[in-house]
Motif scaffolding. Sequence first.
Motif, PDB file in Angstrom:
ATOM      1  N   ALA A  11       0.894  -1.193  -0.082  1.00 10.95           N
ATOM      2  CA  ALA A  11       0.018  -0.195  -0.087  1.00 10.95           C
ATOM      3  C   ALA A  11       0.860   1.127  -0.293  1.00 10.95           C
ATOM      4  O   ALA A  11       1.884   1.380   0.744  1.00 10.95           O
ATOM      5  CB  ALA A  11      -0.937   0.200   1.429  1.00 10.95           C
ATOM      6  N   VAL A  12       0.408   2.326  -0.769  1.00 15.35           N
ATOM      7  CA  VAL A  12       1.219   3.483  -0.820  1.00 15.35           C
ATOM      8  C   VAL A  12       0.189   4.714  -0.171  1.00 15.35           C
ATOM      9  O   VAL A  12      -0.647   5.220  -1.030  1.00 15.35           O
ATOM     10  CB  VAL A  12       1.620   3.806  -2.248  1.00 15.35           C
ATOM     11  CG1 VAL A  12       2.493   5.163  -2.288  1.00 15.35           C
ATOM     12  CG2 VAL A  12       2.558   2.694  -2.728  1.00 15.35           C
ATOM     13  N   LEU A  13       0.612   5.073   1.148  1.00 17.46           N
ATOM     14  CA  LEU A  13      -0.430   5.881   1.715  1.00 17.46           C
ATOM     15  C   LEU A  13       0.062   7.404   1.220  1.00 17.46           C
ATOM     16  O   LEU A  13       1.183   7.493   1.204  1.00 17.46           O
ATOM     17  CB  LEU A  13      -0.242   5.944   3.246  1.00 17.46           C
ATOM     18  CG  LEU A  13      -0.420   4.607   3.756  1.00 17.46           C
ATOM     19  CD1 LEU A  13      -0.524   4.683   5.086  1.00 17.46           C
ATOM     20  CD2 LEU A  13      -1.751   3.885   3.166  1.00 17.46           C
ATOM     21  N   GLY A  14      -0.851   8.086   0.761  1.00 18.52           N
ATOM     22  CA  GLY A  14      -0.343   9.342  -0.102  1.00 18.52           C
ATOM     23  C   GLY A  14      -0.276   9.142  -1.366  1.00 18.52           C
ATOM     24  O   GLY A  14       0.647   9.890  -1.879  1.00 18.52           O
ATOM     25  N   GLY A  15      -0.850   8.080  -1.960  1.00 14.77           N
ATOM     26  CA  GLY A  15      -0.139   7.614  -3.305  1.00 14.77           C
ATOM     27  C   GLY A  15      -0.703   8.341  -4.482  1.00 14.77           C
ATOM     28  O   GLY A  15      -0.337   8.201  -5.688  1.00 14.77           O
ATOM     29  N   THR A  16      -1.620   9.436  -4.190  1.00 14.23           N
ATOM     30  CA  THR A  16      -1.991  10.391  -5.377  1.00 14.23           C
ATOM     31  C   THR A  16      -0.729  11.316  -5.590  1.00 14.23           C
ATOM     32  O   THR A  16      -1.245  12.221  -6.622  1.00 14.23           O
ATOM     33  CB  THR A  16      -3.296  10.902  -4.986  1.00 14.23           C
ATOM     34  OG1 THR A  16      -3.061  11.774  -3.546  1.00 14.23           O
ATOM     35  CG2 THR A  16      -4.389   9.655  -4.920  1.00 14.23           C
ATOM     36  N   GLY A  17       0.032  11.833  -4.676  1.00 17.60           N
ATOM     37  CA  GLY A  17       0.981  12.836  -4.898  1.00 17.60           C
ATOM     38  C   GLY A  17       2.182  12.330  -5.713  1.00 17.60           C
ATOM     39  O   GLY A  17       2.268  10.975  -6.124  1.00 17.60           O
ATOM     40  N   PRO A  18       3.115  13.140  -6.216  1.00 13.27           N
ATOM     41  CA  PRO A  18       3.938  12.843  -7.319  1.00 13.27           C
ATOM     42  C   PRO A  18       4.901  11.420  -6.921  1.00 13.27           C
ATOM     43  O   PRO A  18       5.016  10.680  -7.720  1.00 13.27           O
ATOM     44  CB  PRO A  18       4.810  14.017  -7.294  1.00 13.27           C
ATOM     45  CG  PRO A  18       3.895  15.260  -7.002  1.00 13.27           C
ATOM     46  CD  PRO A  18       3.128  14.649  -5.913  1.00 13.27           C
ATOM     47  N   GLN A  19       5.349  11.649  -5.879  1.00 13.20           N
ATOM     48  CA  GLN A  19       6.198  10.302  -5.596  1.00 13.20           C
ATOM     49  C   GLN A  19       5.248   8.989  -5.085  1.00 13.20           C
ATOM     50  O   GLN A  19       5.779   7.964  -5.586  1.00 13.20           O
ATOM     51  CB  GLN A  19       7.057  10.749  -4.190  1.00 13.20           C
ATOM     52  CG  GLN A  19       8.146   9.284  -3.894  1.00 13.20           C
ATOM     53  CD  GLN A  19       8.763   9.904  -2.376  1.00 13.20           C
ATOM     54  OE1 GLN A  19       8.297  10.513  -1.612  1.00 13.20           O
ATOM     55  NE2 GLN A  19       9.760   9.320  -2.167  1.00 13.20           N
ATOM     56  N   GLY A  20       4.170   9.393  -4.647  1.00  8.55           N
ATOM     57  CA  GLY A  20       3.441   8.000  -4.496  1.00  8.55           C
ATOM     58  C   GLY A  20       3.103   7.596  -5.610  1.00  8.55           C
ATOM     59  O   GLY A  20       2.881   6.320  -6.092  1.00  8.55           O
ATOM     60  N   ARG A  21       2.579   8.300  -6.900  1.00 13.96           N
ATOM     61  CA  ARG A  21       2.365   7.832  -8.108  1.00 13.96           C
ATOM     62  C   ARG A  21       3.515   7.159  -8.723  1.00 13.96           C
ATOM     63  O   ARG A  21       3.343   6.181  -9.196  1.00 13.96           O
ATOM     64  CB  ARG A  21       1.852   8.896  -8.893  1.00 13.96           C
ATOM     65  CG  ARG A  21       0.483   9.472  -8.847  1.00 13.96           C
ATOM     66  CD  ARG A  21       0.251  10.725  -9.383  1.00 13.96           C
ATOM     67  NE  ARG A  21      -1.214  11.513  -8.965  1.00 13.96           N
ATOM     68  CZ  ARG A  21      -2.172  10.966  -9.908  1.00 13.96           C
ATOM     69  NH1 ARG A  21      -2.306  10.456 -10.754  1.00 13.96           N
ATOM     70  NH2 ARG A  21      -3.339  11.695  -9.307  1.00 13.96           N
ATOM     71  N   GLY A  22       4.738   7.863  -8.508  1.00 17.19           N
ATOM     72  CA  GLY A  22       5.811   6.880  -9.247  1.00 17.19           C
ATOM     73  C   GLY A  22       6.171   5.595  -8.426  1.00 17.19           C
ATOM     74  O   GLY A  22       6.491   4.881  -9.145  1.00 17.19           O
ATOM     75  N   LEU A  23       6.083   5.412  -7.196  1.00 17.79           N
ATOM     76  CA  LEU A  23       6.447   4.300  -6.639  1.00 17.79           C
ATOM     77  C   LEU A  23       5.477   3.139  -6.894  1.00 17.79           C
ATOM     78  O   LEU A  23       5.547   2.087  -7.224  1.00 17.79           O
ATOM     79  CB  LEU A  23       6.345   4.334  -5.025  1.00 17.79           C
ATOM     80  CG  LEU A  23       7.641   5.147  -4.406  1.00 17.79           C
ATOM     81  CD1 LEU A  23       7.538   5.498  -2.940  1.00 17.79           C
ATOM     82  CD2 LEU A  23       8.935   4.175  -4.583  1.00 17.79           C
ATOM     83  N   THR A  24       4.080   3.727  -6.942  1.00 14.63           N
ATOM     84  CA  THR A  24       2.962   2.778  -7.320  1.00 14.63           C
ATOM     85  C   THR A  24       3.256   2.344  -8.930  1.00 14.63           C
ATOM     86  O   THR A  24       3.081   0.970  -9.088  1.00 14.63           O
ATOM     87  CB  THR A  24       1.649   3.515  -7.488  1.00 14.63           C
ATOM     88  OG1 THR A  24       1.318   4.038  -6.190  1.00 14.63           O
ATOM     89  CG2 THR A  24       0.519   2.522  -7.907  1.00 14.63           C
ATOM     90  N   ARG A  25       3.399   3.084  -9.908  1.00 17.17           N
ATOM     91  CA  ARG A  25       3.886   2.550 -11.251  1.00 17.17           C
ATOM     92  C   ARG A  25       4.913   1.687 -11.197  1.00 17.17           C
ATOM     93  O   ARG A  25       5.015   0.765 -11.964  1.00 17.17           O
ATOM     94  CB  ARG A  25       4.404   3.890 -11.969  1.00 17.17           C
ATOM     95  CG  ARG A  25       3.192   4.806 -12.301  1.00 17.17           C
ATOM     96  CD  ARG A  25       3.757   5.849 -13.193  1.00 17.17           C
ATOM     97  NE  ARG A  25       2.644   6.702 -13.485  1.00 17.17           N
ATOM     98  CZ  ARG A  25       2.595   7.771 -14.296  1.00 17.17           C
ATOM     99  NH1 ARG A  25       3.952   8.102 -15.115  1.00 17.17           N
ATOM    100  NH2 ARG A  25       1.848   8.564 -14.907  1.00 17.17           N
TER     101      ARG A  25
END
Length: 235
Positions: A11-25
């Motif tokens: 899970a990536v909490l705060g995943g809608t921010g730039p770093q969160g989106r990048g880690l999710t990808r």
Amino acid sequence: MPDALRLLRIAVLGGTGPQGRGLTRRWAQAGFEVTVGSRDAEQAEAAAEEVRMLLPGARARGATNQRAAEHADVVAVVVPWAAHRSTLTALGEQLRGKLVIDCVNPLAFDRHGAYALPVEEGSATQQAAALLPESRVVGAFHNVSAVVLADIEKPVDCDVLVLGDRKQDTDIVQGLADAIFGARGVYAGRLRNSAQVEALTANLISMNRRYKTHSGISVTGMRDAEAPESSSIPT
């Protein structure tokens, strides 16, 4: 990648921010099941849909931070510093027993650029450990550019400094870093050493501003070093 590592749900909490989106990808690209967490479930699902469109077949979904934390084995915290304490305090029960990767940098900005903020506990990672005494807290991904993470066509050509007090946990996080195309996880000391790693991001931002690039960290002299024997990874 060991099967036990591949099976971990992230899970990536705060995943809608730039770093969160990048880690999710990047983790979705590596084949992990990833849940984007946000205070707003609709925004989280929109970010997950973005990943599924970019990577057909990716196992990405959106949820509130609470639901994302409940569903995961490993939880990356990528919220803004201003929301760090309140987010973790609210999710103590959901994060109980979980491996928590704190990626937050306590920084502020003025007309001269970025600078590190003092933290009562010593660092953001140490604050997370104090707030989550029943979680297994590791610090990592503090110095990786969000822009670099977002461009999944190119390798993340830098090292990820991993800090923690339990070898088994830092081994897992190093493995999650190694799974990202081009990146390498490097053990960088115990949690008490995390403040300088977090603060170093202010220096990198200054470099990027001056040289108009997206710099990262690369540790020299270790390419041919013999890797220590890894601890077993719990399923």
